[in-house]
Design a protein around this motif. Structure first.
Motif, PDB file in Angstrom:
ATOM      1  N   ASP A   9      -2.691  -3.069   7.825  1.00  0.00           N
ATOM      2  CA  ASP A   9      -1.273  -2.661   7.397  1.00  0.00           C
ATOM      3  C   ASP A   9      -0.968  -1.414   7.887  1.00  0.00           C
ATOM      4  N   ALA A  10       0.122  -0.884   7.932  1.00  0.00           N
ATOM      5  CA  ALA A  10       0.470   0.366   8.666  1.00  0.00           C
ATOM      6  C   ALA A  10       1.713   0.770   8.340  1.00  0.00           C
ATOM      7  N   THR A  11       2.250   1.812   8.269  1.00  0.00           N
ATOM      8  CA  THR A  11       3.601   2.450   8.252  1.00  0.00           C
ATOM      9  C   THR A  11       3.599   3.072   9.730  1.00  0.00           C
ATOM     10  N   GLY A  12       2.786   3.426  10.336  1.00  0.00           N
ATOM     11  CA  GLY A  12       2.816   4.114  11.746  1.00  0.00           C
ATOM     12  C   GLY A  12       1.416   4.273  12.124  1.00  0.00           C
ATOM     13  N   LEU A  13       1.403   4.683  13.247  1.00  0.00           N
ATOM     14  CA  LEU A  13       0.123   4.845  13.798  1.00  0.00           C
ATOM     15  C   LEU A  13      -0.926   6.055  13.054  1.00  0.00           C
TER      16      LEU A  13
ATOM     17  N   ALA B  42     -17.157  -9.456  -6.691  1.00  0.00           N
ATOM     18  CA  ALA B  42     -15.757  -8.781  -6.441  1.00  0.00           C
ATOM     19  C   ALA B  42     -15.666  -8.765  -4.772  1.00  0.00           C
ATOM     20  N   GLY B  43     -14.512  -9.152  -4.276  1.00  0.00           N
ATOM     21  CA  GLY B  43     -14.248  -9.002  -3.082  1.00  0.00           C
ATOM     22  C   GLY B  43     -12.707  -9.221  -2.805  1.00  0.00           C
ATOM     23  N   PRO B  44     -12.323  -9.250  -1.539  1.00  0.00           N
ATOM     24  CA  PRO B  44     -10.740  -9.424  -1.435  1.00  0.00           C
ATOM     25  C   PRO B  44     -10.312 -10.776  -1.826  1.00  0.00           C
ATOM     26  N   ILE B  45      -9.259 -10.811  -2.066  1.00  0.00           N
ATOM     27  CA  ILE B  45      -8.595 -12.385  -2.420  1.00  0.00           C
ATOM     28  C   ILE B  45      -8.320 -13.134  -1.020  1.00  0.00           C
ATOM     29  N   GLY B  46      -8.582 -14.114  -1.262  1.00  0.00           N
ATOM     30  CA  GLY B  46      -8.823 -15.046  -0.028  1.00  0.00           C
ATOM     31  C   GLY B  46      -7.604 -15.846   0.106  1.00  0.00           C
ATOM     32  N   GLY B  47      -7.996 -16.882   1.029  1.00  0.00           N
ATOM     33  CA  GLY B  47      -6.855 -17.798   1.355  1.00  0.00           C
ATOM     34  C   GLY B  47      -5.725 -17.416   1.962  1.00  0.00           C
ATOM     35  N   ALA B  48      -4.362 -17.567   1.692  1.00  0.00           N
ATOM     36  CA  ALA B  48      -3.205 -17.022   2.057  1.00  0.00           C
ATOM     37  C   ALA B  48      -2.848 -15.781   1.457  1.00  0.00           C
ATOM     38  N   ALA B  49      -3.573 -14.994   0.874  1.00  0.00           N
ATOM     39  CA  ALA B  49      -3.075 -13.779   0.108  1.00  0.00           C
ATOM     40  C   ALA B  49      -2.818 -12.645   1.261  1.00  0.00           C
ATOM     41  N   GLN B  50      -1.940 -11.471   0.946  1.00  0.00           N
ATOM     42  CA  GLN B  50      -2.082 -10.566   1.577  1.00  0.00           C
ATOM     43  C   GLN B  50      -2.555  -9.242   0.866  1.00  0.00           C
ATOM     44  N   SER B  51      -3.836  -9.088   0.965  1.00  0.00           N
ATOM     45  CA  SER B  51      -4.717  -8.392   0.159  1.00  0.00           C
ATOM     46  C   SER B  51      -4.706  -6.898   0.557  1.00  0.00           C
ATOM     47  N   LEU B  52      -3.818  -6.413   1.351  1.00  0.00           N
ATOM     48  CA  LEU B  52      -3.689  -5.035   1.778  1.00  0.00           C
ATOM     49  C   LEU B  52      -2.339  -4.542   1.923  1.00  0.00           C
ATOM     50  N   THR B  53      -1.712  -3.404   1.238  1.00  0.00           N
ATOM     51  CA  THR B  53      -0.327  -2.960   1.400  1.00  0.00           C
ATOM     52  C   THR B  53      -0.536  -1.430   1.274  1.00  0.00           C
ATOM     53  N   VAL B  54       0.150  -1.075   2.391  1.00  0.00           N
ATOM     54  CA  VAL B  54       0.127   0.418   2.775  1.00  0.00           C
ATOM     55  C   VAL B  54       1.479   1.231   2.342  1.00  0.00           C
ATOM     56  N   THR B  55       1.425   2.445   1.718  1.00  0.00           N
ATOM     57  CA  THR B  55       2.395   3.282   1.512  1.00  0.00           C
ATOM     58  C   THR B  55       2.086   4.732   2.119  1.00  0.00           C
ATOM     59  N   ALA B  56       3.010   5.656   2.155  1.00  0.00           N
ATOM     60  CA  ALA B  56       2.841   6.826   2.702  1.00  0.00           C
ATOM     61  C   ALA B  56       1.720   7.637   2.129  1.00  0.00           C
TER      62      ALA B  56
END
Length: 560
Positions: A252-256, A311-325
């Motif tokens: 995920d990214a808000t920009g480079l 412990a580990g990232p949620i799998g399947g169809a999850a969106q496990s990463l979300t980026v903010t500023a």
């Protein structure tokens, strides 16, 4: 019509009770939030939401759907959309993109073009997990076109701000690596476009930039970048303990200048739960490097001191990463004190450490109050702000619940707490498009905003197209034909009409025990006393009206 009005009141009361029951925090005083407004129009439940574009036109949001074959020409203003050729006796449906703006509402807005710029019907299988919209209105959608040769069926549809949706030429072999000996070829998405995908879209120097985590090999050592014109590959500093197994699961990214990725380390040689990668600039070009998850026991796969295991990232169809500023949200799953739970943590980019955690167990600083969907998946949107900022997660489930426990709700995060909010939609609708925590769309579509709800439904005569067979005047009237007396008329197709002096004829309905409308053929009607009337018809149909509830229901005295 009085029965219909009563139904509307009863339905509104039941809906209000359900919406209150949907929130586990219903006893708390919450910050006033936006409310749901279901919508009727060109957008319907067949549309999958892609995202919002707060930097585009006012209220801009996007979705996609495949049109039924019966749909003919579609015009947007003075522009007629060009559809791809309909080939064969059973042509593929046409993919279209829908856009919402405050000035025009939802409308079918665009159809894709192929790599040569020609009208294109679109992928036969669209990967809904790949749908992304950048702030300025550009976007990306990946799919599989089974009409193309095997190995070349993956299609990336890309939109520049203000441009068309168009298929991109594939990356060259020095960017997306081909098969080498026993090592399989890399792909932008698994299963020729319809499988696992790690993808981000963002504004980049007037274009829509894309980032992909390559799929297919056991160890990924690069990130694929498209700058709106060319493809390139950016190296990853793979941790020394994961050179044999290192898979990018989210990006995920808000920009480079603010781009992050999430990777699974080698579970045989590494004890970490997940590897967080940040895009950095070096004299030799961009490079992706690890940022340790300091400050949380969830950095390790197993933490006996806090009874955390697996412990580990949620799998399947999850969106496990979300980026903010300001930082990064990472969604994890773990067994805590012997119970399978979901966890979300906030990594503060400035502090270089996890500064907040939410789950329904002691290791976390605050409750989450939900389970995150694996099967249907969910979309996560977050924004920088005071504290941890704000966030929206679609399709949350009851803690420990299955995929049927969403009930049209969404998670709203503000003031440091997650609250399950009524959305007014239904189960199995994971897509969303939010410009802020108070403004967006849930699949349905349902608008979430501070907008004023439309005017309440008003009584309005409904035409009766079936023939009428019998009529009865109101009891006590001197004449059934008198204009000042009431009357009941019945006929075919369940038709019931009531005449009210001063109002005219109003339609009423026969209601089954399930609340559905019955269309029995009625042959006669009697109105022996003011609070009671009867209608009879074919196949032993017997119906009764009571003034106490103003409903037509099956007569309880009907012979068995």
């Amino acid at each position: 019509m009085r029965g219909r009005a009563r139904h509307a009141v009863v339905f509104a009361a039941i809906l209000a009770a359900l919406l209150v029951a949907a929130s586990p925090d219903r006893g708390k005083t919450a910050t006033p939030a936006a409310g749901p407004l279901p919508l009727l129009g060109p957008a319907d439940t067949a549309m999958t939401l892609m995202g919002a574009a707060p930097g585009g036109e006012a209220g801009e949001a996007w979705g996609y759907r495949q049109l039924p074959l019966a749909v003919g020409a579609v015009r947007v203003g003075t522009r007629e959309l060009e559809f791809g050729p309909a080939l064969g006796v059973a042509p593929d449906p046409q993919l279209v993109f829908l856009r919402h703006t405050d000035s025009h509402g939802w409308q079918v807005f665009d159809a894709p073009r192929d790599e040569a710029g020609q009208p294109y019907r679109g992928p036969t299988a669209v990967n809904r997990l790949s749908a992304r919209i950048a702030r300025g209105g550009g976007g990306v959608l990946v799919g599989r076109d089974t009409s193309r040769p095997v190995g070349k069926q993956l299609v990336v549809l890309h939109r520049e701000p203000g441009g068309w949706w168009r298929a991109l030429e594939p990356p060259p072999p020095d960017v997306l690596l081909p098969a080498e000996g026993e090592r399989p070829a890399e792909a932008l998405a698994a299963d020729q476009g319809q499988g696992a995908v790690a993808i981000a879209a963002f504004d980049e120097a007037g274009h829509t930039g894309l980032l992909f985590g390559p799929q297919g090999r056991s160890a990924a050592d690069g990130i694929v970048h498209f700058d709106g014109q060319e493809w390139s590959r950016e190296p990853i500093e793979v941790p020394f303990d994961s050179v044999a197994e290192f898979r990018i699961v989210a990006i995920d990214a808000t920009g480079l200048g603010n781009a992050w990725a999430l990777a699974l380390p080698d579970d045989e040689t590494s004890s970490r739960s997940v590897v967080l990668l940040q895009r950095t600039s070096t004299p030799d070009g961009p490079r992706w490097v690890e940022r340790p998850l300091n400050g949380t026991p969830f950095a390790e796969r197993d933490e006996p001191a806090t009874q955390i295991a697996g412990a580990g990232p949620i799998g399947g169809a999850a969106q496990s990463l979300t980026v903010t500023a300001d930082g990064v949200w990472v969604d994890l799953a773990a067994e805590i004190e012997g119970v399978d739970l979901d966890v979300t943590v906030f990594f503060d980019a400035g502090a270089g450490a996890v500064s907040g955690s939410w789950c329904d167990a002691a290791p976390c600083a605050a409750p989450l109050g939900a389970k995150l969907s694996r099967q249907g998946g969910y979309r996560s949107f977050a924004w920088a702000g005071s504290g941890f900022g704000t966030r929206v997660i679609t399709n949350p489930l009851e803690p420990g619940g299955n995929e049927e426990t969403n009930r049209g709700t969404y998670l709203r995060f503000a003031d440091g707490a997650f609250v399950r909010m009524p959305g007014g939609g239904g189960n199995f609708r994971p897509s969303g498009a939010f410009a802020s925590v108070e403004s967006g769309w849930l699949e349905g579509p349902v608008e979430v905003s501070f907008a004023t709800p439309p005017a309440r439904l008003r009584p309005w005569p409904i035409s009766a197209r079936a023939p009428l067979v019998d009529v009865a005047g109101a009891p006590g009237a001197a004449s059934a034909a008198a204009i000042g007396s009431g009357a009941l008329a019945v006929g075919l197709d369940g038709t019931v009409l009531r005449y009210e002096p001063g109002r005219g004829w109003q339609r009423e309905f026969l209601l089954s025990s399930s609340g559905s409308v019955n269309r029995a053929t009625l042959r006669g009607v009697a109105w022996p006393e003011p609070p009671r009337a009867h209608a009879v018809g074919d196949l032993g149909a017997m119906w009764m009206w009571n003034a106490s509830d103003d409903l037509w229901i099956p007569d309880p005295g009907v012979p068995i």
